[in-house]
Each structure stands twice: as structure tokens, then as C-alpha cells.
Design a protein around this motif. Structure first.
Motif, mmCIF file in Angstrom:
data_model
loop_
_atom_site.group_PDB
_atom_site.id
_atom_site.type_symbol
_atom_site.label_atom_id
_atom_site.label_comp_id
_atom_site.label_asym_id
_atom_site.label_seq_id
_atom_site.Cartn_x
_atom_site.Cartn_y
_atom_site.Cartn_z
ATOM 1 N N ARG A 43 0.815 -1.221 0.000
ATOM 2 C CA ARG A 43 0.000 0.000 0.000
ATOM 3 C C ARG A 43 0.851 1.275 0.000
ATOM 4 N NH1 ARG A 43 -4.718 -2.242 4.126
ATOM 5 N NH2 ARG A 43 -6.119 -2.981 2.478
ATOM 6 N N TRP A 44 2.158 1.126 0.017
ATOM 7 C CA TRP A 44 3.029 2.306 0.043
ATOM 8 C C TRP A 44 2.900 3.131 -1.239
ATOM 9 C CZ3 TRP A 44 8.449 1.048 2.546
ATOM 10 C CH2 TRP A 44 8.246 0.595 3.859
ATOM 11 N N TRP A 73 -4.384 7.625 7.270
ATOM 12 C CA TRP A 73 -4.012 6.499 6.403
ATOM 13 C C TRP A 73 -3.340 5.386 7.206
ATOM 14 C CZ3 TRP A 73 1.152 5.355 4.376
ATOM 15 C CH2 TRP A 73 1.161 4.459 3.305
ATOM 16 N N VAL A 74 -2.416 5.752 8.087
ATOM 17 C CA VAL A 74 -1.728 4.759 8.905
ATOM 18 C C VAL A 74 -2.706 4.110 9.886
ATOM 19 C CG1 VAL A 74 0.043 4.443 10.695
ATOM 20 C CG2 VAL A 74 0.540 5.833 8.667
ATOM 21 N N ARG A 75 -3.620 4.904 10.435
ATOM 22 C CA ARG A 75 -4.590 4.364 11.395
ATOM 23 C C ARG A 75 -5.432 3.260 10.761
ATOM 24 N NH1 ARG A 75 -7.276 8.787 12.265
ATOM 25 N NH2 ARG A 75 -5.733 9.542 13.762
ATOM 26 N N PRO A 100 -6.910 2.724 1.516
ATOM 27 C CA PRO A 100 -7.254 4.032 0.965
ATOM 28 C C PRO A 100 -8.755 4.323 0.979
ATOM 29 C CG PRO A 100 -6.790 2.491 -0.802
ATOM 30 C CD PRO A 100 -6.479 1.769 0.468
ATOM 31 N N GLU A 101 -9.551 3.265 1.020
ATOM 32 C CA GLU A 101 -10.994 3.476 1.050
ATOM 33 C C GLU A 101 -11.468 3.846 2.448
ATOM 34 O OE1 GLU A 101 -15.134 1.273 -0.415
ATOM 35 O OE2 GLU A 101 -13.250 0.143 -0.357
ATOM 36 N N LEU A 158 -9.013 8.390 1.471
ATOM 37 C CA LEU A 158 -8.024 8.896 0.521
ATOM 38 C C LEU A 158 -8.406 8.609 -0.923
ATOM 39 C CD1 LEU A 158 -5.284 10.136 -0.179
ATOM 40 C CD2 LEU A 158 -4.222 7.916 0.335
ATOM 41 N N GLN A 159 -8.888 7.406 -1.188
ATOM 42 C CA GLN A 159 -9.241 7.037 -2.558
ATOM 43 C C GLN A 159 -10.328 7.955 -3.103
ATOM 44 O OE1 GLN A 159 -10.083 2.874 -2.952
ATOM 45 N NE2 GLN A 159 -10.375 2.944 -5.166
#
Length: 283
Positions: free
Chosen positions: A102-103, A209-211, A216-217, A221-222
Motif C-alpha cells: 500500500r506504500w 491512512w496509517v490508522r 485508501p478506502e 483517501l481514494q
């Protein structure tokens, strides 16, 4: 007022004062915050290269900013050149505790964060060109005002570089397709204010995002990238590795951040890397 664009001192161009480093550190460095250090150098070749060289000994959240880059790099080894103090040229170090597959969302996250922060502090509408360009409108024409470059550093690190043209004037643009916040009629071109807003936005998006373990969904973010992406819904030409060309309509972003292109034959293809051209109707 007569301005000089050489690097003959911090006040050689009165329209372009140097960044206020102590004030930036006070505003951005906190014990419980993401950003752990903030350094500004007068000039360097590439902030990405400099930060990557020290990534093994630095904690996550290191920020390196250059008032001038002499060998700034974009994607595909393109040069990024701009006058001293005319923009924001920075790199940040992430060591994300999320699955490595996922990076690839990090440059897209940086794009969303930068566009959000610049719109808030600069009052300028920005859009995203997949995968890592920041666009503004100059005289009704789409122009590139910023770019992002993410590079793996060691086993656990990613250095993300961000370059944004802030006060470039017409006669300083490196290519006709370039733009700047100034030319896009931003309400503010104060680099200290813009930088604080961008880094705060980046911290918020990164923490979310990290949490969600990089999903991404779940972190939004997506959807946020899709909403701000000027590439979606457009006819595009993708110049792919191996000198292959793909043309069609950009219809979606998949869960891996790839651009989904609907092809002439009725199928779709997910593009993970390549140079994307927005095709105009008369092309």
C-alpha cells in the motif's frame, strides 16, 4: 522596485524573503506530532537525495527544505529548476507501519494533502493529474504548478519530495505548460503560511491512512483523490514501459492507486506506471 534573481544573499529579491525557520519549527514541531525535525538549507542539488542519504539514522517525520535546488528531480529523471525562494522545495521522511503493497499510495496522499493545504492557505483551486502532478488554471488553461517524487529508502523508509511553484512569473517559467500560484491569482503567496498549511494537511492525511493500515478506502483517501483528479473522465494517452502506448478514457482509480483506462475494444486496463497525457479533442 528592482529585483535580482541571483543567489547573492537572502534579500537579493525583496519579493522573495527567506523562510522563517524558527517560526516554522515552533508551529510544526510538537512532542506528539508527526514532524520530528525541520531543516532549511540555502541551496542543494536535491532534497530527496540529501534526505535519503540520512534516512537510516533519522526518525520518521524529518523535513528538509531548500530555498533553491540546482538538481531537483521529477519523475522519469526530469529536471525541476526554479529561481531561489520562488517556491517550496521539500522532502519528508516516512516510515509507514502499513503493508508495503500500500506504500504506492504515498505520492497520491501527498498530492491530496498539498492540494488541500494550498487551497486553504493560498485560496487557489488546484487539481491533480495522475499520478503526481499539481495543476492550476492560468487564463483558463491547465498548467502544472507542482510535482511529487516518492522513492524507497532502505527497508522501512520512503522519501517523498514535493516541489511547488509559488511566485514564478511568466518570463521565469521553464516551459510554456508550467504555472505558479502567483499566475493562478492566489490570494496569498506567503511561503511560510503555505508550507505550514501543506505540512499540517499532510500530517492529518498520513495519520488517518496509517490508522487504517494504509486502506485508501477506509481513510477516505481514494475518494478524495478521485474527487480532485483532473485525469478521471478525460481521454488520455499512456506511454507505458517497453515503449507501449495505450489510449482511452480514464474511468477510475483502483484500490492500488492505479489508473483504470477504458480502451477502444471495450475492455479496461489498470496502469501502475507511465507518462500520462491529457488528450484534447483536437489532438
Amino acid at each position: 522596485m528592482t529585483s535580482s534573481h541571483g543567489s547573492g544573499g537572502p534579500w537579493s529579491d525583496l519579493d522573495r524573503p527567506p523562510l522563517n525557520v524558527p517560526a516554522l519549527r515552533r508551529a510544526l514541531l510538537h512532542p506528539d506530532g508527526l514532524w520530528t525535525s525541520l531543516d532549511v538549507v540555502t541551496t542543494t542539488g536535491s532534497t530527496n537525495s540529501d534526505l535519503a542519504a540520512r534516512a537510516g539514522v533519522l526518525p520518521e517525520g524529518a523535513v528538509l527544505i531548500a530555498e533553491e535546488q540546482t538538481a531537483g528531480r521529477g519523475r522519469l529523471d526530469r529536471n525541476w529548476v526554479a529561481p531561489a525562494r520562488s517556491g517550496l522545495f521539500l522532502s519528508v521522511l516516512f516510515k509507514p507501519a502499513v503493508p508495503v503493497h500500500r506504500w504506492g499510495w504515498l505520492p497520491l496522499l501527498t498530492g491530496v494533502a498539498a492540494a488541500t493545504g494550498l487551497a486553504k492557505a493560498g485560496g487557489v483551486d488546484m487539481s491533480l493529474k495522475w499520478p503526481n502532478d499539481l495543476l492550476v488554471s492560468v487564463g483558463g488553461e491547465e498548467r502544472k504548478a507542482g510535482g511529487i517524487l516518492a522513492e524507497r529508502s532502505g527497508e522501512d523508509g520512503v522519501v517523498v519530495g514535493l516541489g511547488i511553484n509559488v511566485t514564478l512569473r511568466d518570463d521565469e517559467l521553464p516551459v510554456p505548460a508550467a504555472g505558479s500560484l502567483l499566475l493562478a491569482n492566489a490570494v496569498s503567496t506567503d511561503r511560510d503560511t503555505l508550507l505550514r498549511s501543506v505540512l499540517r494537511s499532510m500530517e492529518q492525511w498520513y495519520r488517518d491512512w496509517v490508522r487504517e493500515e494504509g486502506d485508501p478506502e477506509l481513510c477516505g483517501l481514494q475518494a478524495a483523490y478521485a474527487a480532485g483528479c483532473a485525469t478521471l473522465g478525460r481521454r488520455v494517452r499512456a506511454e507505458l514501459p517497453g515503449e507501449r502506448m495505450l489510449e482511452g478514457e480514464a474511468v477510475a482509480l483502483d484500490g492500488d492507486g492505479r489508473l483504470v483506462v477504458a480502451t477502444e475494444g471495450g475492455g479496461t486496463e489498470a496502469v501502475s506506471a507511465g507518462d500520462i497525457v491529457h488528450v484534447r479533442a483536437d489532438d
